[in-house]
Design an enzyme around this catalytic site. Structure first.
Site, PDB file in Angstrom:
ATOM      1  N   GLU A   1     -16.314  14.587   3.616  1.00  0.00           N
ATOM      2  CA  GLU A   1     -15.608  15.309   2.549  1.00  0.00           C
ATOM      3  C   GLU A   1     -14.154  15.515   2.906  1.00  0.00           C
ATOM      4  O   GLU A   1     -13.391  16.079   2.134  1.00  0.00           O
ATOM      5  CB  GLU A   1     -16.278  16.671   2.315  1.00  0.00           C
ATOM      6  CG  GLU A   1     -17.700  16.566   1.781  1.00  0.00           C
ATOM      7  CD  GLU A   1     -17.804  15.570   0.636  1.00  0.00           C
ATOM      8  OE1 GLU A   1     -18.589  14.628   0.757  1.00  0.00           O
ATOM      9  OE2 GLU A   1     -17.065  15.734  -0.361  1.00  0.00           O
TER      10      GLU A   1
ATOM     11  N   ASP B   1       9.710  -8.572  -6.426  1.00  0.00           N
ATOM     12  CA  ASP B   1       8.363  -8.423  -6.980  1.00  0.00           C
ATOM     13  C   ASP B   1       8.290  -7.130  -7.774  1.00  0.00           C
ATOM     14  O   ASP B   1       9.207  -6.326  -7.783  1.00  0.00           O
ATOM     15  CB  ASP B   1       7.298  -8.541  -5.894  1.00  0.00           C
ATOM     16  CG  ASP B   1       7.127  -7.267  -5.076  1.00  0.00           C
ATOM     17  OD1 ASP B   1       6.347  -7.284  -4.136  1.00  0.00           O
ATOM     18  OD2 ASP B   1       7.786  -6.250  -5.393  1.00  0.00           O
TER      19      ASP B   1
END
Ligand code: 58G
Length: 251
Positions: free
Chosen positions: A125, A178
Protein backbone atom coordinates in the site's frame (compact mmCIF):
# COMPACT_ATOMS: atom_id res chain seq x y z
CA UNK A 1 37.30 8.02 -25.66
CA UNK A 2 34.76 5.84 -27.34
CA UNK A 3 31.26 5.84 -25.90
CA UNK A 4 31.87 2.40 -24.47
CA UNK A 5 34.60 3.62 -22.09
CA UNK A 6 33.25 6.97 -20.89
CA UNK A 7 32.44 7.44 -17.23
CA UNK A 8 28.67 7.46 -16.71
CA UNK A 9 26.98 10.84 -17.18
CA UNK A 10 24.18 9.77 -14.84
CA UNK A 11 24.19 7.24 -11.97
CA UNK A 12 20.80 5.80 -11.13
CA UNK A 13 20.00 3.57 -8.15
CA UNK A 14 16.61 1.92 -7.73
CA UNK A 15 15.31 0.49 -4.48
CA UNK A 16 13.13 -2.44 -5.50
CA UNK A 17 11.99 -5.84 -4.23
CA UNK A 18 12.07 -7.09 -7.83
CA UNK A 19 15.44 -6.08 -9.34
CA UNK A 20 15.13 -8.66 -12.13
CA UNK A 21 12.29 -6.61 -13.64
CA UNK A 22 14.81 -3.98 -14.74
CA UNK A 23 16.24 -6.14 -17.53
CA UNK A 24 13.37 -4.60 -19.49
CA UNK A 25 15.49 -1.41 -19.45
CA UNK A 26 19.04 -2.74 -19.42
CA UNK A 27 18.69 -5.48 -22.04
CA UNK A 28 16.82 -3.78 -24.86
CA UNK A 29 16.78 -0.91 -27.29
CA UNK A 30 17.89 2.65 -26.71
CA UNK A 31 17.98 2.32 -22.92
CA UNK A 32 19.90 -0.96 -23.17
CA UNK A 33 22.50 0.76 -25.35
CA UNK A 34 22.79 3.67 -22.91
CA UNK A 35 23.58 1.29 -20.05
CA UNK A 36 25.85 -0.94 -22.13
CA UNK A 37 27.76 2.08 -23.49
CA UNK A 38 28.20 3.28 -19.92
CA UNK A 39 26.46 6.60 -20.53
CA UNK A 40 24.30 5.73 -17.51
CA UNK A 41 24.83 3.30 -14.67
CA UNK A 42 22.04 1.42 -12.93
CA UNK A 43 22.39 0.06 -9.41
CA UNK A 44 19.56 -2.11 -8.05
CA UNK A 45 19.18 -2.14 -4.27
CA UNK A 46 16.82 -4.73 -2.77
CA UNK A 47 15.47 -3.53 0.61
CA UNK A 48 15.05 -7.19 1.63
CA UNK A 49 18.86 -7.31 1.98
CA UNK A 50 18.53 -4.93 4.97
CA UNK A 51 15.72 -6.88 6.68
CA UNK A 52 16.76 -7.76 10.23
CA UNK A 53 14.28 -10.54 11.10
CA UNK A 54 14.65 -14.11 9.87
CA UNK A 55 11.63 -13.74 7.57
CA UNK A 56 13.32 -10.87 5.76
CA UNK A 57 10.24 -8.73 6.26
CA UNK A 58 10.15 -5.24 4.82
CA UNK A 59 6.49 -4.53 5.45
CA UNK A 60 4.00 -4.70 8.29
CA UNK A 61 0.34 -4.09 9.00
CA UNK A 62 -0.91 -0.49 8.94
CA UNK A 63 -1.52 1.32 12.23
CA UNK A 64 -5.16 2.29 12.39
CA UNK A 65 -6.14 -0.92 10.60
CA UNK A 66 -7.24 -1.23 6.98
CA UNK A 67 -6.30 -3.55 4.14
CA UNK A 68 -2.82 -4.34 2.91
CA UNK A 69 0.67 -3.76 4.24
CA UNK A 70 3.02 -0.77 4.52
CA UNK A 71 6.78 -0.76 3.81
CA UNK A 72 8.65 -0.10 7.05
CA UNK A 73 10.73 3.04 7.51
CA UNK A 74 13.79 1.47 9.23
CA UNK A 75 14.46 -1.09 6.52
CA UNK A 76 13.81 1.43 3.73
CA UNK A 77 16.10 3.95 5.41
CA UNK A 78 18.89 1.36 5.78
CA UNK A 79 18.45 0.39 2.14
CA UNK A 80 18.59 4.03 1.07
CA UNK A 81 21.88 4.47 2.94
CA UNK A 82 23.32 1.57 0.96
CA UNK A 83 22.12 3.10 -2.29
CA UNK A 84 23.68 6.47 -1.34
CA UNK A 85 26.99 4.74 -0.66
CA UNK A 86 26.91 3.55 -4.26
CA UNK A 87 25.68 6.59 -6.21
CA UNK A 88 26.60 9.36 -3.77
CA UNK A 89 25.04 11.19 -0.83
CA UNK A 90 24.03 14.07 -3.03
CA UNK A 91 21.65 11.93 -5.08
CA UNK A 92 18.11 13.26 -5.45
CA UNK A 93 15.70 10.75 -3.86
CA UNK A 94 12.52 10.24 -5.90
CA UNK A 95 9.62 8.02 -4.82
CA UNK A 96 7.18 6.83 -7.51
CA UNK A 97 3.65 7.20 -6.22
CA UNK A 98 0.15 8.23 -7.28
CA UNK A 99 0.51 11.09 -4.76
CA UNK A 100 3.45 12.55 -6.68
CA UNK A 101 4.06 15.50 -8.96
CA UNK A 102 2.88 14.62 -12.47
CA UNK A 103 5.75 13.63 -14.76
CA UNK A 104 6.15 15.54 -18.01
CA UNK A 105 8.95 16.06 -20.56
CA UNK A 106 10.18 19.14 -18.70
CA UNK A 107 10.59 17.26 -15.40
CA UNK A 108 12.27 14.33 -17.16
CA UNK A 109 14.70 16.73 -18.83
CA UNK A 110 15.48 18.31 -15.42
CA UNK A 111 16.26 14.89 -13.94
CA UNK A 112 18.55 14.19 -16.91
CA UNK A 113 20.75 17.09 -15.77
CA UNK A 114 21.40 15.46 -12.37
CA UNK A 115 24.53 13.42 -11.81
CA UNK A 116 22.84 10.84 -9.60
CA UNK A 117 19.29 9.81 -8.77
CA UNK A 118 17.81 7.27 -6.37
CA UNK A 119 14.35 5.98 -7.28
CA UNK A 120 12.19 4.30 -4.63
CA UNK A 121 9.87 1.69 -6.16
CA UNK A 122 7.34 0.90 -3.46
CA UNK A 123 5.04 -2.10 -3.22
CA UNK A 124 2.02 -3.01 -1.13
CA UNK A 125 0.00 0.00 0.00
CA UNK A 126 3.02 2.24 0.08
CA UNK A 127 5.78 3.59 2.29
CA UNK A 128 5.68 4.65 5.94
CA UNK A 129 5.07 8.41 5.80
CA UNK A 130 8.02 9.08 8.11
CA UNK A 131 10.38 7.60 5.51
CA UNK A 132 8.83 9.79 2.81
CA UNK A 133 9.02 12.96 4.94
CA UNK A 134 12.57 12.38 6.16
CA UNK A 135 14.27 10.83 3.12
CA UNK A 136 12.32 11.46 -0.09
CA UNK A 137 13.06 14.71 -1.94
CA UNK A 138 10.22 14.40 -4.44
CA UNK A 139 7.31 12.05 -5.13
CA UNK A 140 6.65 11.64 -8.84
CA UNK A 141 3.54 10.22 -10.50
CA UNK A 142 3.43 8.90 -14.07
CA UNK A 143 -0.32 9.37 -14.22
CA UNK A 144 -3.56 9.31 -12.27
CA UNK A 145 -3.82 5.55 -11.78
CA UNK A 146 -2.48 2.92 -9.39
CA UNK A 147 -0.31 -0.02 -10.46
CA UNK A 148 0.84 -2.88 -8.26
CA UNK A 149 4.36 -1.56 -7.74
CA UNK A 150 6.62 1.39 -8.37
CA UNK A 151 8.89 -0.63 -10.69
CA UNK A 152 7.10 -0.03 -13.99
CA UNK A 153 6.69 3.70 -13.19
CA UNK A 154 10.41 3.80 -12.29
CA UNK A 155 11.37 2.14 -15.59
CA UNK A 156 9.14 4.51 -17.52
CA UNK A 157 10.71 7.47 -15.71
CA UNK A 158 14.26 6.19 -16.43
CA UNK A 159 13.39 5.73 -20.11
CA UNK A 160 12.00 9.28 -20.31
CA UNK A 161 15.14 10.63 -18.57
CA UNK A 162 17.77 8.68 -20.50
CA UNK A 163 16.46 9.89 -23.85
CA UNK A 164 17.51 13.42 -22.90
CA UNK A 165 21.17 12.46 -22.39
CA UNK A 166 23.24 13.52 -25.43
CA UNK A 167 24.39 10.57 -27.52
CA UNK A 168 21.73 8.17 -26.29
CA UNK A 169 19.15 8.71 -29.01
CA UNK A 170 20.79 8.61 -32.47
CA UNK A 171 19.61 11.98 -33.68
CA UNK A 172 19.55 14.61 -30.91
CA UNK A 173 17.01 16.49 -33.02
CA UNK A 174 14.49 13.67 -32.71
CA UNK A 175 14.39 14.13 -28.93
CA UNK A 176 14.21 17.90 -29.08
CA UNK A 177 11.47 17.67 -31.74
CA UNK A 178 9.53 14.78 -30.32
CA UNK A 179 6.16 15.28 -28.71
CA UNK A 180 5.90 17.67 -25.80
CA UNK A 181 9.45 18.99 -25.88
CA UNK A 182 7.93 21.99 -27.74
CA UNK A 183 4.65 21.65 -25.90
CA UNK A 184 3.05 20.22 -29.05
CA UNK A 185 1.97 16.74 -30.08
CA UNK A 186 4.03 15.06 -32.80
CA UNK A 187 3.19 15.37 -36.50
CA UNK A 188 2.11 12.31 -38.55
CA UNK A 189 4.93 10.07 -39.83
CA UNK A 190 5.11 8.08 -43.09
CA UNK A 191 7.54 5.61 -44.65
CA UNK A 192 7.57 3.11 -47.56
CA UNK A 193 5.48 1.92 -49.32
CA UNK A 194 4.46 5.17 -51.00
CA UNK A 195 0.91 3.81 -51.40
CA UNK A 196 -0.70 1.62 -48.74
CA UNK A 197 -4.19 0.24 -49.36
CA UNK A 198 -4.73 3.03 -51.84
CA UNK A 199 -3.57 5.71 -49.38
CA UNK A 200 -0.73 7.87 -50.70
CA UNK A 201 1.99 9.64 -48.67
CA UNK A 202 1.29 13.43 -48.61
CA UNK A 203 2.98 14.96 -51.70
CA UNK A 204 4.88 17.58 -49.70
CA UNK A 205 6.87 14.81 -47.98
CA UNK A 206 8.03 13.54 -51.38
CA UNK A 207 8.90 17.03 -52.64
CA UNK A 208 12.39 17.27 -51.18
CA UNK A 209 11.58 20.87 -50.23
CA UNK A 210 12.75 20.86 -46.62
CA UNK A 211 11.32 24.27 -45.77
CA UNK A 212 7.89 23.23 -47.03
CA UNK A 213 8.16 19.89 -45.21
CA UNK A 214 9.06 21.62 -41.93
CA UNK A 215 6.17 24.03 -42.43
CA UNK A 216 3.69 21.20 -43.10
CA UNK A 217 4.94 19.22 -40.07
CA UNK A 218 4.63 22.21 -37.76
CA UNK A 219 1.11 22.95 -39.00
CA UNK A 220 0.10 19.32 -38.51
CA UNK A 221 1.51 19.32 -34.97
CA UNK A 222 -0.38 22.51 -34.07
CA UNK A 223 -3.65 21.24 -35.56
CA UNK A 224 -3.33 17.87 -33.77
CA UNK A 225 -2.59 19.54 -30.46
CA UNK A 226 -5.58 21.87 -30.80
CA UNK A 227 -7.84 18.92 -31.70
CA UNK A 228 -6.59 16.29 -29.27
CA UNK A 229 -5.04 18.14 -26.32
CA UNK A 230 -6.67 21.54 -25.88
CA UNK A 231 -5.26 21.38 -22.34
CA UNK A 232 -1.81 21.78 -23.87
CA UNK A 233 -2.74 24.46 -26.36
CA UNK A 234 -5.75 26.71 -26.82
CA UNK A 235 -6.50 28.71 -29.95
CA UNK A 236 -5.45 31.77 -27.96
CA UNK A 237 -2.04 30.15 -27.41
CA UNK A 238 -1.43 29.68 -31.14
CA UNK A 239 1.07 32.25 -32.46
CA UNK A 240 0.28 34.39 -35.50
CA UNK A 241 2.91 32.55 -37.55
CA UNK A 242 1.36 29.19 -36.62
CA UNK A 243 -2.09 30.50 -37.52
CA UNK A 244 -0.66 31.44 -40.91
CA UNK A 245 0.75 27.91 -41.27
CA UNK A 246 -2.64 26.39 -40.45
CA UNK A 247 -4.26 28.61 -43.09
CA UNK A 248 -1.52 27.79 -45.64
CA UNK A 249 -2.12 24.05 -45.23
CA UNK A 250 -5.87 24.47 -44.82
CA UNK A 251 -5.85 22.81 -41.40
C1 58G B 1 3.06 5.91 -1.69
C2 58G B 1 1.90 5.27 -2.11
C3 58G B 1 4.32 5.39 -2.01
C4 58G B 1 3.30 4.87 -8.86
C5 58G B 1 1.98 4.10 -2.82
C6 58G B 1 4.41 4.22 -2.73
C7 58G B 1 3.34 3.77 -8.03
C8 58G B 1 1.09 4.30 -9.52
C9 58G B 1 2.16 5.14 -9.60
C10 58G B 1 3.25 3.56 -3.09
C11 58G B 1 2.21 2.95 -7.95
C12 58G B 1 2.09 6.32 -10.49
C13 58G B 1 2.24 1.35 -3.86
C14 58G B 1 2.40 0.59 -5.12
C15 58G B 1 3.54 2.70 -5.30
C16 58G B 1 3.38 2.31 -3.86
C17 58G B 1 3.08 1.52 -6.11
N1 58G B 1 1.14 3.22 -8.71
N2 58G B 1 0.89 6.73 -10.90
N3 58G B 1 2.14 1.87 -7.16
O1 58G B 1 3.14 6.90 -10.80
Amino acid sequence: MSMSEQSPRLHIAVMTLFPEMFTALTDWGVTGRAFQMGVCSLHLQDPRDEATDRHGSVDDRPYGGGPGMVMQAPVMSASLSRAKAVVGNGAQVIALSPQGQKLDAHLAKQFAEASSLILVAGRYEGLDERFIQREVDLEVSIGDFVVSGGELPAMLLIDAIVRWIPGVVGHEASVAEDSFSEGLLDCPHFTRPEVFEGERVPDVLLSGDHAEIASWRRAQAVRRTLDRRPDLLSWEGVTDSDRQLLAKWDL
